[in-house]
Design an enzyme around this catalytic site. Structure first.
Site, PDB file in Angstrom:
ATOM      1  CD  GLU A 277     -75.182   1.641   8.842  1.00  0.00           C
ATOM      2  OE1 GLU A 277     -75.050   0.782   7.633  1.00  0.00           O
ATOM      3  OE2 GLU A 277     -75.583   2.589   8.732  1.00  0.00           O
TER       4      GLU A 277
ATOM      5  CB  SER B  38     -13.491  30.041   2.724  1.00  0.00           C
ATOM      6  OG  SER B  38     -12.795  30.648   1.742  1.00  0.00           O
TER       7      SER B  38
END
Length: 910
Positions: A275, A549
């Site tokens: 780079e 219940s």
């Protein structure tokens, strides 16, 4: 007012015409003429006399025999006359400084003085005196710069003939422009060239330099600290043992940050070669590279001129717009960054943010994705492959492209003397591991449903997904790996052999000591869609269902808070008309009798007792309050619904719906002796640098059911005492050495027109919720909505059919090998059940022996007509009205479950 400028000399007629300047002065005319037809001529002399040139009186005048006015020396040159434009009036002469209009000039004859006779001339000055220059303005009436102070700005044509520095009138061409000589044209060309050159230098060098300096001081440089918020990193989840539970990658891919000094030299050199070979020496931008990039753009070539610093700025600011403004500020920021940060900091930040493909952002993540090793262990060949992929990360799986880039980087490393030629000659192209080969390692064993519940909890605290990714969050959960494994195993084993494709299940376990969720199973993570494709399964553990219940412990809690006890009695007979509706019991609960204690009603799940209790004693609002105090979360913080306008809340029907997570958390308050801890999944949250955001390990204790902790403990202890016998009654067993309590629940299916007759007795939801002092677990088994469920024998399922055994299996798996535990004993509240004398009766079809009091202590509860609640029906559910109809009862759970379906009378989930 007299016009001094037009006044005549003495002895001359006032109206006499002015004599032309071309005539002699003084001559035939007795006095000097004023401006007339042509401009006057100023007499020229070598040096005007200062006072008396010889120390005598006035200067002598000409004798008159000369041809014109003569001064010592030759006649002075006349200034060329400029042609006056037509229509422009002739200017008046301007008097010398200090002289007013009409006043005689210094040295001229005063007013009334006679002119010398014609023919006489003033004698010439002595020849030995050197004449002064005309520029000695003190003698000719002008100022120091040769300007007449009375000049009004017009061209002084009258005196132009006397100027020796004025060129003759230039010739004009047909366009009115001056005709230039070749020398003048050459001079003008060079003049234009010079000015263009100055403009070029100013425009392309001076102005940009000034603008760059201004930009330098205006821009902010992203520091390694400030850029962390943009460097999204993977979120790591840990279990209660601080072991990795799973990892979640951000949309930009995996990223694991390195610190300055942790990037090996071989990796840096490979990246420089790929780079920016001058990175170590440039100032943030490379002029040669920029010019090369411009040339490539013009010629159609490839390759940019950005340095590593510029690329980092572009990534850090997330601005890659192709504009001159962006490039300009990028240059300034790069230069400034190189002045403020070290090269080591810049390259480390760059390698933490750059994308390498395979979902890996940053060199550390890339090393894991391609070679399953840390960046510090990469060799030159592997580092070159990664560096070469920076320009084309999307081509990471393109073998030809990857090899071409690898070759380029390796050669550049040799050219820059970062790699020896012999090492390059022997280097081999590295072989990456298969893509996603380490996915299992990253994902861990955490299910998608669990991950979402954790993220939902954090979002409610202000830590959304973006914040978690930006900080690289480390989430330390409360999940116990042993409990989680037991939950998944028990849930899967509980469904084995079931033939009903509508059956679904979920299991949640909570630690009562701190409220932490230790196990969470919301169903299968992947399911098949209608087309046979895999899709993420729904989270059943976070969906609200009718609890049946299983809600009755909250009924009892509200009753105990009023000072009532387990020894209180109600009419427990079947098919009671309550509030204009017929309420029925199910199974062996039909034998409770007219004097049924609350304790017995809980054990056999007598619906008529609890419906009567809530309708006529506690009221629905107190039940909802008790449930919320225990840990049930309603909107907006939760998904559960407690429908207080309906007495069906007493049986867990109608609009009341609770999630399995809330059921486990609510029962945990009973298990913990009346102390409430909010259920939670996250014990601690830190960022990637282990800085703590919050810590829930040291949670505060809060009494659940009363401000007095001892009173709250007494209430919870009485509820536990009522729930302990339910385990045996439901044909379930506690783990060896452990005491446990719990309650089953069943919700009946609402039959539809055209259903088979057998569907009238089927159920749609079943539950088992129970606890020991160290763990509370809720198991739900039901259908997605109102579905008639059945077992492999095509019989209805109940709470003790699938949910109960699943709960029991989980408790055995999780508590195996753990110390034995018992519940604390507390004093009874209200009437003690042990003081009630009962006569045992045994129902014909059940092994349990319900008791009924021989001496009624409270009168049977009466019917109430002022209610809008609905009760159960085997075939349909009617909407309440002014005169509610009597509805036939439906079948319920014959193993401790609730009654039939109590459908929703209004808003709220069913």
């Amino acid at each position: 007012m007299n016009d001094d400028r037009n006044r005549s000399w003495p002895g001359q007629e006032p109206d006499a015409p002015r004599r032309a300047q071309s005539g002699p002065w003084p001559g035939e005319d007795p006095g000097p003429a004023w401006p007339g037809e042509e401009a006057p001529r100023r007499p020229q002399r070598g040096t005007p006399p200062r006072g008396n040139p010889r120390g005598g009186g006035s200067p002598e005048w000409p004798s008159g025999d000369e041809g014109g006015p003569q001064w010592p020396a030759d006649e002075a040159p006349r200034r060329p006359q400029r042609t006056r434009q037509q229509g422009v009036p002739q200017r008046r002469p301007v008097p010398p400084p200090g002289q007013r209009p009409g006043q005689a000039a210094p040295g001229s004859p005063p007013e009334g003085f006679r002119q010398p006779p014609p023919g006489r001339r003033p004698p010439a000055p002595p020849p030995e005196r050197e004449p002064d220059l005309i520029t000695h303005h003190a003698h000719n009436g002008t100022d120091d710069i040769g300007r007449d102070p009375y000049d009004d700005g017009y061209d002084d044509a009258a005196f132009n003939e006397f100027a020796d520095d004025v060129e003759p009138q230039e010739e004009l061409d047909e366009k009115g422009k001056k005709v230039l000589t070749p020398a003048q044209r050459k001079k003008r060309r060079w003049k234009i060239i010079r000015r263009v050159s100055y403009a070029f230098v100013g425009l392309f060098f001076v102005v940009p330099a000034v603008a760059f300096v201004i930009t330098y001081f205006l821009v902010d440089v992203p520091t390694p600290e400030s850029i962390k918020s943009l460097q999204n990193q993977a979120v790591t989840y840990y279990d209660a043992n601080n072991q990795v539970l799973g990892r979640e990658l951000p949309p930009s891919g995996d990223r694991q940050l390195l610190k300055p000094g942790e990037v090996p030299e071989v990796v840096k050199h490979a990246v420089y070669s790929a780079e920016d070979a001058t990175f170590e020496t440039n100032s943030g931008f490379d002029v040669t590279g920029i010019l090369r990039a411009v040339f490539n753009q013009v010629t159609g070539g490839q390759g940019g001129g950005s340095t590593i610093s510029q690329q980092y700025i572009k990534k850090a600011t997330e601005n890659d717009a192709p504009t001159l403004t962006r490039k300009w500020t990028e240059l300034a920021k790069s230069f400034k960054m190189n002045n403020q940060q070290s090269k080591e900091e810049i390259i480390t930040s760059y390698l933490n943010i750059v994308y390498f493909g395979r979902g890996a952002s940053g060199v550390q993540a890339a090393a894991k994705a391609y070679f399953n090793k840390d960046a510090k262990d990469l060799n030159a060949s592997e580092a070159s492959l990664l560096a070469g992929l920076i320009q084309g990360p999307s081509k990471s799986e393109n073998q030809a492209y990857a090899q071409k880039r690898w070759t380029y980087v390796m050669d550049q490393m040799v050219a820059n003397k970062w790699l020896r030629a012999d090492e390059r000659a022997t280097a081999q192209f590295p072989t990456p591991i298969p893509k996603n080969a380490n996915k299992e390692q990253n994902s861990g064993k955490m299910t998608y449903q669990l991950q979402q519940r954790i993220k939902d909890e954090l979002a409610a605290k202000g830590y959304d997904e973006n914040k978690l990714f930006s900080t690289g969050a480390k989430i330390y959960t409360t999940i116990d790996p042993a409990a989680q494994a037991a939950a998944e195993q028990a849930s899967q084993e509980g469904m084995k052999g079931q033939t009903d494709e509508n059956l679904l299940n979920a299991l949640v376990a909570v630690n009562p000591k701190n409220g932490g969720v230790i196990a969470y199973y919301g169903g299968p993570e992947l399911v098949k869609d209608a087309g046979g494709k895999d899709q993420i399964g729904q989270d059943r553990a976070n969906q609200a269902r009718n609890p049946g219940s299983a809600v009755k412990p909250f009924d009892l809690t509200a009753f105990l808070k009023m000072g009532k006890g387990l020894g209180e009695t109600f009419d427990g007979t079947n098919n009671r008309s309550l509030g204009g509706r017929v309420v029925r019991n199910a199974g062996d609960s039909t034998s409770c009798g007219p004097q049924c204690t609350v304790a017995t009603a809980m054990e056999i799940s007598a619906n008529t007792v609890f419906y009567d209790m809530v309708l006529n004693v506690t009221k629905p609002s107190r039940v909802a309050e008790a449930a919320k105090e225990a840990g049930v979360k309603v909107a907006p913080n939760g998904k559960s619904v407690l429908y207080t306008d309906d007495a069906n809340i007493s049986l867990g029907g109608g609009g009341t719906a609770i999630t399995p997570e809330d059921m486990a958390a609510g029962y945990a308050s009973f298990a913990n002796g009346g102390t409430y801890h909010e259920q939670h999944f996250v014990a601690k949250l830190t960022n990637a640098q282990d800085e703590v955001e919050f810590d829930e390990n040291n949670v505060k204790t809060n009494p659940a059911f009363d401000d007095d902790a001892s009173k709250s403990q007494q209430i919870a202890g009485n509820v536990t005492e009522a729930l302990v016998p339910v385990i045996d009654h439901s044909k379930l067993k506690c783990p060896s050495g452990h005491e446990c309590a719990g309650k089953t629940g069943t919700q009946q299916y609402t039959a539809k027109d055209g259903d088979p007759k057998a569907y009238g007795e089927r159920n749609s939801q079943t539950w088992m919720v129970g606890y020991t002092p160290s763990v509370s677990a809720a198991v739900w088994v039901g259908g997605d909505g109102n579905k008639p469920l059945h077992d492999p024998k095509n019989k209805p399922i109940f709470g003790a059919t699938v949910a109960g055994p699943t709960w029991q299996n989980f408790m055995n798996l999780y508590l195996k090998g753990k110390p034995a535990e018992k519940f604390d004993k507390v004093a009874a509240i209200g009437k003690d059940v042990n003081e009630v004398t009962t006569t045992p009766t045994k129902p014909p079809d059940t092994p349990t022996t319900p008791t009924t009091p021989t001496t009624p202590t409270t009168p049977p509860s009466t019917e109430s007509s002022a209610t809008s609640s609905e009760t159960t029906s085997r075939t349909r559910t009617s909407r309440p009205g002014p005169t509610p109809p009597i509805i036939d009862p439906g079948n319920g759970n014959n193993s401790g479950g609730g009654g039939g379906l109590l459908s929703r009378p209004g808003p709220g989930p069913g």
